[in-house]
Structure formats: C-alpha cells, structure tokens
Design an enzyme around this catalytic site. Structure first.
Site, short mmCIF file in Angstrom:
data_model
loop_
_atom_site.label_atom_id
_atom_site.label_comp_id
_atom_site.label_asym_id
_atom_site.label_seq_id
_atom_site.Cartn_x
_atom_site.Cartn_y
_atom_site.Cartn_z
N ASP A 158 186.35 47.03 62.70
CA ASP A 158 186.91 46.73 61.57
C ASP A 158 186.93 45.27 60.87
O ASP A 158 187.63 44.38 61.60
CB ASP A 158 188.33 47.32 61.39
CG ASP A 158 188.63 47.64 59.77
OD1 ASP A 158 188.09 46.89 58.90
OD2 ASP A 158 189.52 48.35 59.70
N HIS A 181 185.70 49.96 59.48
CA HIS A 181 186.75 50.29 58.62
C HIS A 181 186.79 51.54 57.85
O HIS A 181 187.50 52.49 57.59
CB HIS A 181 186.91 49.12 57.51
CG HIS A 181 188.18 49.22 56.76
ND1 HIS A 181 189.17 49.04 57.00
CD2 HIS A 181 188.03 49.51 55.35
CE1 HIS A 181 190.17 49.41 55.98
NE2 HIS A 181 189.46 49.53 55.23
N SER A 202 193.01 52.74 54.75
CA SER A 202 192.92 51.27 54.24
C SER A 202 194.21 50.92 53.46
O SER A 202 195.33 51.08 54.09
CB SER A 202 191.79 51.13 53.28
OG SER A 202 191.67 49.72 53.23
#
Length: 310
Positions: free
Chosen positions: A225, A257, A179
């Site tokens: 995601d 995600h 991320s």
C-alpha cells in the site's frame, strides 16, 4: 502475543457408603433415577443456553472462502433523495425470514470512491447471514470523520426506516470501510461504542491513535500500500487500540491499497469470521481466528489475540 487460555471444570459424581439388602437396592434405584432425571432435565437447559444469534450451518474453511454462503440474497436500492446524512446505497439481505432477524453491517467506500468499489462485499456477506448496506457518501471527497457519521446515519436508517428493518436486529450492528472509509469505520466505532464489530480495510486517517475504541476491531492492511502505508496508518491504528480489546491486524501479502475493492478471498474469509464471532457471538468461527493465522502466500502478517470468552 500471548493467547488467552481456555479452562474447563471437571465434574465428579459423589459416591455414598454401601448399603445391604433392600437399602442398597433402593439406594441404587434412587441414584439411577436421579441420573436419568438430571440427563432429561439437562437437555432443555442445554438447548436454552444455545446462542440465539447463531445463523447458518457449522462453518468450514470452504464455506467461508466461498463466493456465496448458505443464504439466498435479495437486494433493494435506496435513493439518495430518500435519506438524510448519507448518499443512499444498496441493501443486501437474506431472502428467507425463516431464521428470524439478522445482524447488520454498513460499508462505506474511500476517497473519490462510490459504493461500486465495495459492492462485492454486499452479497458476499449477506449470503453468510447478515443484512449489508453498501452506501454512497454525500460527497466523494468526504473525509474520514464525515464518513464515520454517514455510516452511523446509514445504520439508523437501516434499523429505523428501511423496508427491511423488520429483518434487522438493531442491537447487533457493525461497520466496515475502505481507505478513508476504513478511517471512517474507526470514527464510527469511537462515536458509538455499542457497535459490535469494526473492520477497517486498508484504512487512512490523520488521527493515528484510537485508545477510545471499545468495539472489537479487525484492521486489514496491505504490504504494498503506497496510498495508506501500513507503517503510518494500519499498524499504528492497531497498536493504539487498547491491549485488552478483541483486536487483530491482518496484513495482506503482495497486495495494494485497492485490494479490498474487488473480490478477495482472504479479506472475505477473515471479515466473515470476525463479524460472525462478534456480531452473532458465534464461537463456531473462533477456529479461523485462533490459533492466530500463520503467514502464507496471501498473509504477510497477522497479529492479535484469541477472542475473549464471556
């Protein structure tokens, strides 16, 4: 995308004019001796040309998909109070020193995350022949640029002050992150071109273009995601990398995600292959990167080029 072609050179043994009697026999003996001599001399030369960074047995699909590789792994905890520039972490490393030094990888979590969210990568990668440092950040709210600086601080600590520094080859280092940590790994690669590999995992960053990156980079996105949609993060990050770069884009199929925050065979398989190929210069792993992997139940899409040969 076109894949780079490999070419080889054919060698032809020249033949001389025929001789008679002793001259012909002497010529034959000389030729045989020359061939034997070249063969004998060629053996050490071939061995000397072997990759000195190669670690572990020849890989197979089973070996790189396995939860553990060929190396037994030990670990040590690094307190946040003992370091500066990042939040401490855990170092995973091959227990045996029989193979000499290893390349190393620092891994950073994402926004609000701690090292526990990426800890599975520690023993998984270390067991394949790397020293792996999963780190905490100084704040769980740190942005990608800060996470990039913290990755580099962690590598500097690992190679300069850590208790396992003698096991690490400081010239063969890589970065990974999830991320905002994935965005941070791009920041680290931009800042330190000497890095040998970067693997951003479902990366997030407000900076969408990375033409400055010269580190071989594998970007992993996820088709489901909604936090860092591939259309506005992973894909533009990939397409902005120099086309001449060793680069690849792997989009996970049916994934979110958070897919890289728990044990994931596809993430591990291609991360190991990428790190081995570019940190260890180990061409035995090219078979998993070239030809480019095809869409499957776990791969939505794969783009990139076959690794360049030096």
């Amino acid at each position: 995308m076109q894949q780079q072609a490999r070419t080889g050179a054919a060698h032809r043994v020249p033949t001389g004019s025929p001789h008679r009697g002793r001259g012909r026999f002497a010529g034959l003996v000389t030729a045989i001796a020359a061939v034997v001599g070249l063969t004998t001399l060629g053996q050490p030369a071939a061995q000397a040309a072997d990759n000195p960074y190669e670690r572990g047995p020849a890989p197979t699909t089973s070996s790189i998909e396995a939860a553990r590789g060929p190396y037994a792994v030990s670990q040590t905890t690094v307190s946040s109070t003992a370091v500066t520039g990042f939040g401490g972490g855990t170092i995973y490393y091959p227990t045996s020193t029989a193979d000499g030094t290893f390349g190393a990888v620092a891994v950073v979590p994402g926004f609000t995350g701690t090292q526990s969210s990426i800890s599975w990568l520690g023993p998984r990668l270390a067991s394949q022949g790397f020293v792996v440092f999963t780190i905490d950040t100084t704040s769980t709210l740190d942005q990608p640029a800060s996470r990039g600086r913290q990755l580099l601080a962690a590598l500097d600590y690992l190679t300069g002050r850590s208790s396992v520094r003698a096991r690490v080859d400081g010239t063969r280092l890589g970065v990974m992150g999830h991320s905002m940590g994935g965005g941070g790994s791009l920041e680290a690669a931009k800042t330190r071109p000497s890095l040998q590999a970067a693997v951003p995992l479902t990366p997030w960053n407000t900076d969408k273009t990375w033409p400055e990156v010269s580190t071989p980079t594998l970007i992993v996105g996820a088709d489901g995601d909604t936090v860092a949609p591939v259309s506005s993060h992973a894909e533009p990050f990939y397409t902005s990398l120099p086309s001449s770069l060793d680069r690849a884009y792997l989009e996970l199929n049916g994934a979110s995600h958070s897919a890289p925050t728990s044990s994931n065979t596809t993430v591990a398989k291609y991360s190991v292959s990428w790190l081995k190929r570019f940190i260890d210069n180990d061409t035995r792993y090219e078979q998993f990167l070239c030809p480019l992997p095809s869409p499957s139940s776990t791969i939505e899409e794969y783009r990139g080029n076959c690794p360049h040969t030096s």
